[in-house]
Design a protein around this motif. Structure first.
Motif, PDB file in Angstrom:
ATOM      1  N   ARG A 103      -4.881  13.114  14.349  1.00  0.00           N
ATOM      2  CA  ARG A 103      -4.426  12.520  15.613  1.00  0.00           C
ATOM      3  C   ARG A 103      -3.494  11.362  15.300  1.00  0.00           C
ATOM      4  O   ARG A 103      -3.511  10.815  14.195  1.00  0.00           O
ATOM      5  CB  ARG A 103      -5.611  12.031  16.438  1.00  0.00           C
ATOM      6  CG  ARG A 103      -6.418  10.947  15.752  1.00  0.00           C
ATOM      7  CD  ARG A 103      -7.563  10.423  16.616  1.00  0.00           C
ATOM      8  NE  ARG A 103      -8.360   9.476  15.886  1.00  0.00           N
ATOM      9  CZ  ARG A 103      -8.062   8.192  15.701  1.00  0.00           C
ATOM     10  NH1 ARG A 103      -6.935   7.714  16.190  1.00  0.00           N
ATOM     11  NH2 ARG A 103      -8.864   7.396  15.027  1.00  0.00           N
ATOM     12  N   ALA A 104      -2.696  10.984  16.283  1.00  0.00           N
ATOM     13  CA  ALA A 104      -1.796   9.849  16.119  1.00  0.00           C
ATOM     14  C   ALA A 104      -2.595   8.584  15.813  1.00  0.00           C
ATOM     15  O   ALA A 104      -3.658   8.361  16.391  1.00  0.00           O
ATOM     16  CB  ALA A 104      -0.965   9.649  17.379  1.00  0.00           C
ATOM     17  N   TRP A 105      -2.112   7.806  14.886  1.00  0.00           N
ATOM     18  CA  TRP A 105      -2.715   6.550  14.416  1.00  0.00           C
ATOM     19  C   TRP A 105      -4.018   6.760  13.661  1.00  0.00           C
ATOM     20  O   TRP A 105      -4.775   5.829  13.447  1.00  0.00           O
ATOM     21  CB  TRP A 105      -2.855   5.515  15.546  1.00  0.00           C
ATOM     22  CG  TRP A 105      -1.491   5.111  15.999  1.00  0.00           C
ATOM     23  CD1 TRP A 105      -0.855   5.561  17.129  1.00  0.00           C
ATOM     24  CD2 TRP A 105      -0.560   4.280  15.317  1.00  0.00           C
ATOM     25  NE1 TRP A 105       0.419   5.046  17.184  1.00  0.00           N
ATOM     26  CE2 TRP A 105       0.630   4.253  16.084  1.00  0.00           C
ATOM     27  CE3 TRP A 105      -0.615   3.565  14.120  1.00  0.00           C
ATOM     28  CZ2 TRP A 105       1.752   3.536  15.692  1.00  0.00           C
ATOM     29  CZ3 TRP A 105       0.509   2.835  13.737  1.00  0.00           C
ATOM     30  CH2 TRP A 105       1.668   2.828  14.522  1.00  0.00           C
ATOM     31  N   GLY A 106      -4.267   8.011  13.241  1.00  0.00           N
ATOM     32  CA  GLY A 106      -5.399   8.257  12.359  1.00  0.00           C
ATOM     33  C   GLY A 106      -5.189   7.466  11.077  1.00  0.00           C
ATOM     34  O   GLY A 106      -4.055   7.238  10.660  1.00  0.00           O
ATOM     35  N   ALA A 107      -6.300   7.018  10.465  1.00  0.00           N
ATOM     36  CA  ALA A 107      -6.163   6.108   9.333  1.00  0.00           C
ATOM     37  C   ALA A 107      -7.023   6.500   8.147  1.00  0.00           C
ATOM     38  O   ALA A 107      -8.082   7.103   8.298  1.00  0.00           O
ATOM     39  CB  ALA A 107      -6.519   4.688   9.764  1.00  0.00           C
ATOM     40  N   LEU A 108      -6.546   6.105   6.990  1.00  0.00           N
ATOM     41  CA  LEU A 108      -7.286   6.190   5.737  1.00  0.00           C
ATOM     42  C   LEU A 108      -7.610   4.754   5.337  1.00  0.00           C
ATOM     43  O   LEU A 108      -6.704   3.934   5.148  1.00  0.00           O
ATOM     44  CB  LEU A 108      -6.430   6.855   4.659  1.00  0.00           C
ATOM     45  CG  LEU A 108      -6.985   6.843   3.233  1.00  0.00           C
ATOM     46  CD1 LEU A 108      -8.258   7.690   3.161  1.00  0.00           C
ATOM     47  CD2 LEU A 108      -5.933   7.355   2.267  1.00  0.00           C
ATOM     48  N   ASP A 109      -8.896   4.427   5.263  1.00  0.00           N
ATOM     49  CA  ASP A 109      -9.305   3.090   4.833  1.00  0.00           C
ATOM     50  C   ASP A 109      -9.089   2.974   3.335  1.00  0.00           C
ATOM     51  O   ASP A 109      -9.648   3.757   2.564  1.00  0.00           O
ATOM     52  CB  ASP A 109     -10.771   2.837   5.179  1.00  0.00           C
ATOM     53  CG  ASP A 109     -11.014   2.752   6.671  1.00  0.00           C
ATOM     54  OD1 ASP A 109     -10.120   2.247   7.391  1.00  0.00           O
ATOM     55  OD2 ASP A 109     -12.078   3.182   7.126  1.00  0.00           O
ATOM     56  N   ILE A 110      -8.299   2.002   2.933  1.00  0.00           N
ATOM     57  CA  ILE A 110      -7.998   1.817   1.520  1.00  0.00           C
ATOM     58  C   ILE A 110      -8.874   0.725   0.920  1.00  0.00           C
ATOM     59  O   ILE A 110      -9.473   0.912  -0.128  1.00  0.00           O
ATOM     60  CB  ILE A 110      -6.507   1.489   1.314  1.00  0.00           C
ATOM     61  CG1 ILE A 110      -5.671   2.702   1.748  1.00  0.00           C
ATOM     62  CG2 ILE A 110      -6.217   1.113  -0.133  1.00  0.00           C
ATOM     63  CD1 ILE A 110      -4.188   2.452   1.766  1.00  0.00           C
ATOM     64  N   ALA A 111      -8.957  -0.421   1.594  1.00  0.00           N
ATOM     65  CA  ALA A 111      -9.735  -1.529   1.034  1.00  0.00           C
ATOM     66  C   ALA A 111     -10.176  -2.478   2.136  1.00  0.00           C
ATOM     67  O   ALA A 111      -9.538  -2.576   3.189  1.00  0.00           O
ATOM     68  CB  ALA A 111      -8.909  -2.294   0.007  1.00  0.00           C
ATOM     69  N   ASN A 112     -11.280  -3.173   1.862  1.00  0.00           N
ATOM     70  CA  ASN A 112     -11.749  -4.272   2.708  1.00  0.00           C
ATOM     71  C   ASN A 112     -12.020  -5.427   1.748  1.00  0.00           C
ATOM     72  O   ASN A 112     -12.962  -5.377   0.971  1.00  0.00           O
ATOM     73  CB  ASN A 112     -13.001  -3.879   3.477  1.00  0.00           C
ATOM     74  CG  ASN A 112     -13.447  -4.980   4.418  1.00  0.00           C
ATOM     75  OD1 ASN A 112     -13.256  -6.163   4.174  1.00  0.00           O
ATOM     76  ND2 ASN A 112     -14.063  -4.582   5.513  1.00  0.00           N
ATOM     77  N   MET A 113     -11.168  -6.429   1.821  1.00  0.00           N
ATOM     78  CA  MET A 113     -11.268  -7.564   0.900  1.00  0.00           C
ATOM     79  C   MET A 113     -11.683  -8.798   1.693  1.00  0.00           C
ATOM     80  O   MET A 113     -10.852  -9.421   2.357  1.00  0.00           O
ATOM     81  CB  MET A 113      -9.932  -7.784   0.200  1.00  0.00           C
ATOM     82  CG  MET A 113      -9.507  -6.562  -0.623  1.00  0.00           C
ATOM     83  SD  MET A 113      -7.798  -6.630  -1.214  1.00  0.00           S
ATOM     84  CE  MET A 113      -6.903  -6.354   0.316  1.00  0.00           C
ATOM     85  N   ASN A 114     -12.999  -9.069   1.663  1.00  0.00           N
ATOM     86  CA  ASN A 114     -13.537 -10.234   2.378  1.00  0.00           C
ATOM     87  C   ASN A 114     -13.129 -10.256   3.843  1.00  0.00           C
ATOM     88  O   ASN A 114     -12.718 -11.283   4.384  1.00  0.00           O
ATOM     89  CB  ASN A 114     -13.120 -11.536   1.689  1.00  0.00           C
ATOM     90  CG  ASN A 114     -13.660 -11.632   0.292  1.00  0.00           C
ATOM     91  OD1 ASN A 114     -14.814 -11.280   0.043  1.00  0.00           O
ATOM     92  ND2 ASN A 114     -12.845 -12.086  -0.636  1.00  0.00           N
ATOM     93  N   GLY A 115     -13.233  -9.108   4.505  1.00  0.00           N
ATOM     94  CA  GLY A 115     -12.945  -9.028   5.929  1.00  0.00           C
ATOM     95  C   GLY A 115     -11.498  -8.747   6.291  1.00  0.00           C
ATOM     96  O   GLY A 115     -11.161  -8.667   7.466  1.00  0.00           O
ATOM     97  N   ILE A 116     -10.639  -8.573   5.300  1.00  0.00           N
ATOM     98  CA  ILE A 116      -9.242  -8.196   5.536  1.00  0.00           C
ATOM     99  C   ILE A 116      -9.097  -6.737   5.130  1.00  0.00           C
ATOM    100  O   ILE A 116      -9.347  -6.373   3.984  1.00  0.00           O
ATOM    101  CB  ILE A 116      -8.260  -9.063   4.723  1.00  0.00           C
ATOM    102  CG1 ILE A 116      -8.458 -10.539   5.023  1.00  0.00           C
ATOM    103  CG2 ILE A 116      -6.822  -8.625   4.978  1.00  0.00           C
ATOM    104  CD1 ILE A 116      -8.199 -10.933   6.476  1.00  0.00           C
ATOM    105  N   THR A 117      -8.726  -5.891   6.083  1.00  0.00           N
ATOM    106  CA  THR A 117      -8.631  -4.463   5.801  1.00  0.00           C
ATOM    107  C   THR A 117      -7.197  -4.045   5.500  1.00  0.00           C
ATOM    108  O   THR A 117      -6.243  -4.615   6.019  1.00  0.00           O
ATOM    109  CB  THR A 117      -9.148  -3.621   6.985  1.00  0.00           C
ATOM    110  OG1 THR A 117      -8.346  -3.881   8.135  1.00  0.00           O
ATOM    111  CG2 THR A 117     -10.602  -3.918   7.284  1.00  0.00           C
TER     112      THR A 117
END
Length: 103
Positions: free
Chosen positions: A13-27
């Motif tokens: 779907r449009a704006w579907g995402a792949l999570d790459i990293a979460n660094m202390n609350g910054i995605t």
């Protein structure tokens, strides 16, 4: 460790995402889209980097709507309170760095 080949990433779907990293609350997320998002203001700052394709970024400054076309390799920085909306010109892949849970 991860290696992501952004040009081969698509979503269902449009704006579907792949999570790459979460660094202390910054995605850091890789998005694929071929449709506009919606006007919004993030809870914090946002960095928006076009990795593939072209995106017309519309934003408001002092109540005046403006726009610019972001080409592959261009980066848009939205400070706190910047109202904006992304309109891809065809399919695009975008890397977004923002506070976790931000709009």
């Amino acid at each position: 460790m991860k290696i992501i080949r952004s040009r081969s990433f698509t979503a269902s779907r449009a704006w579907g995402a792949l999570d790459i990293a979460n660094m202390n609350g910054i995605t850091t997320r890789l998005h694929w889209t071929d449709q506009p998002y919606r006007w919004h203001v993030n809870d914090g700052e946002e960095v928006f980097a076009v990795l593939d394709g072209r995106v017309e970024m519309r934003y408001r400054e002092d109540g005046v709507e403006r726009s610019t076309v972001l080409e592959t390799g261009d980066v848009f920085y939205a400070s706190v309170g910047t109202e904006h909306v992304a309109h891809p010109l065809g399919a695009a892949r975008v890397l977004v760095v923002e506070t976790q849970g931000s709009v």
